[in-house]
Scaffold this motif. Sequence first.
Motif, short mmCIF file in Angstrom:
data_model
loop_
_atom_site.label_atom_id
_atom_site.label_comp_id
_atom_site.label_asym_id
_atom_site.label_seq_id
_atom_site.Cartn_x
_atom_site.Cartn_y
_atom_site.Cartn_z
N ASN A 1 4.20 5.72 -5.57
CA ASN A 1 4.53 5.70 -7.03
C ASN A 1 3.22 6.14 -7.65
N SER A 2 2.11 6.38 -6.94
CA SER A 2 0.90 6.97 -7.71
C SER A 2 1.11 8.52 -8.21
N ARG B 1 0.69 -1.26 -0.03
CA ARG B 1 -0.12 -0.01 -0.12
C ARG B 1 0.87 1.25 0.15
N ASN C 1 2.45 1.69 -3.60
CA ASN C 1 1.46 2.43 -4.28
C ASN C 1 1.11 3.80 -4.10
#
Length: 472
Positions: free
Chosen positions: A204-205, A198, A201
């Motif tokens: 990297n979002s 999580r 992510n």
Amino acid sequence: MNSGKSLAMAPQSLPPSRMAPLGMLFGLLMASCFTFCLSRQNLEFALTNPEKSGTKETERKETRAEDELDTEVLEVFHPTHEWQALRPGQAVPAGSHVRLNLQTGAREVKLQYEDKFQNNLKGLKKGKRLDINTYTYTSEDLKSALAKFKEGTDIKSSKEDKARQAEVKRLFRPIEELKKEFDELNVVIETDMQIMVRLINKFNSSNSSLEEKIAALFDLEYYVHQMDNAQDLLSFGGLQVVINGLNSTESLVKEYAAFVLGAAFSSNPKVQVEAIEGGALQKLLVILATEQPLSAKKKVLFALCSLLRHFPYAQQQFLKLGGLQVLRSLVQEKNTEVLSVRVVTLLYDLVTEKMFAEEEAELTQDTSPEKLQQYRQVHLLPGLREQGWCEITAHLLALPEHDAREKVLQTLGALLVTCRDQYRQDLQLSKMLVSLQAEYQALATLELQEGEDEGYFRELLGSINGLLKELR
């Protein structure tokens, strides 16, 4: 005249019939005298040996007196080593020696052994009755008492355990019950792996803000300190995502990405190998060689040190990529004293690692272990000499902090074999060592005066004296 003579001779001429009564009278008289004398002698003996009837009467009187005193609080008698008379109503401590004086009829008491009863007498209080009775127990009595004691202890322990379990149940709830309630509340309990996925992510979002990305990296660093978690980071590609974060245009992203990598590299060979293959070493050196905030370079240098330590292959690549030149430029920058000390410490660790590997192989008589062969391909000392690190390290001895000087002195000693000629030709180094010798001599003397057996400044003074001796 004849009549007178007859009277004078009469006793001599008494007949035998009258002589017998006179003999019996004389015998009775002698027996009476003997009996009188014997009775006088028995009276003398009676002073020390009273008759049995008198003794029994005395014992009956004493028994009645003791019975009468049973219901009273007796006065404690404190005996000494001399015989003392015991008054009625006084109690005798246990172990005292008691006798009956046959001349005075009084009971007398004294101590039997001083060492044995002295401590007992100190604890007695005047006016307190002593229980001088002694009891004997059979082996069955002792076994019964021990069984009851164990039974009571077991009952008590069982009660304490039950009370403790009840308290734990009151404070903590079963995990199944918590999961059920969380499910009802739509709350999911995540594993470390799920949390790291999580966070990666989130970092990297493209929709995440800078603050969210920094927060994700900050939290991720906490988890990758554990070796298993750091290796799990490889399984879903999270490590490469963080390595790519070193290319960010944001200095904060570079800083915290390096922070995560440094924690993941530490004593974790599997992650170190993946990092080299993922290009982490080149990216770290680029950041150190370019203009960046000091805080970012600290974290990047931390990651570089974690990647190089105990990893000879990475050290080979470091030398091939010009890592010594990058570190030299970093040390020569202004206001980078903190980084200089860390660089010197890194060089000391790399030099001593190779030395220890050689010594270990010599002790074990194993001349061809794979790791030793890798270390032998790391030509660190020649590179340090060619890049001018002998002079750079010597000049860092001018740093004002004692801790920094200690690390520089250690590195000077490790480079002594390689840099001896340069050290001897460096007049500034000799002056600095002499100055530090005088300073630490005074500090070491103060340590001795304060009673410190192993002083910090005495160790530094020993290092300085050793260097001066080698350079003469």
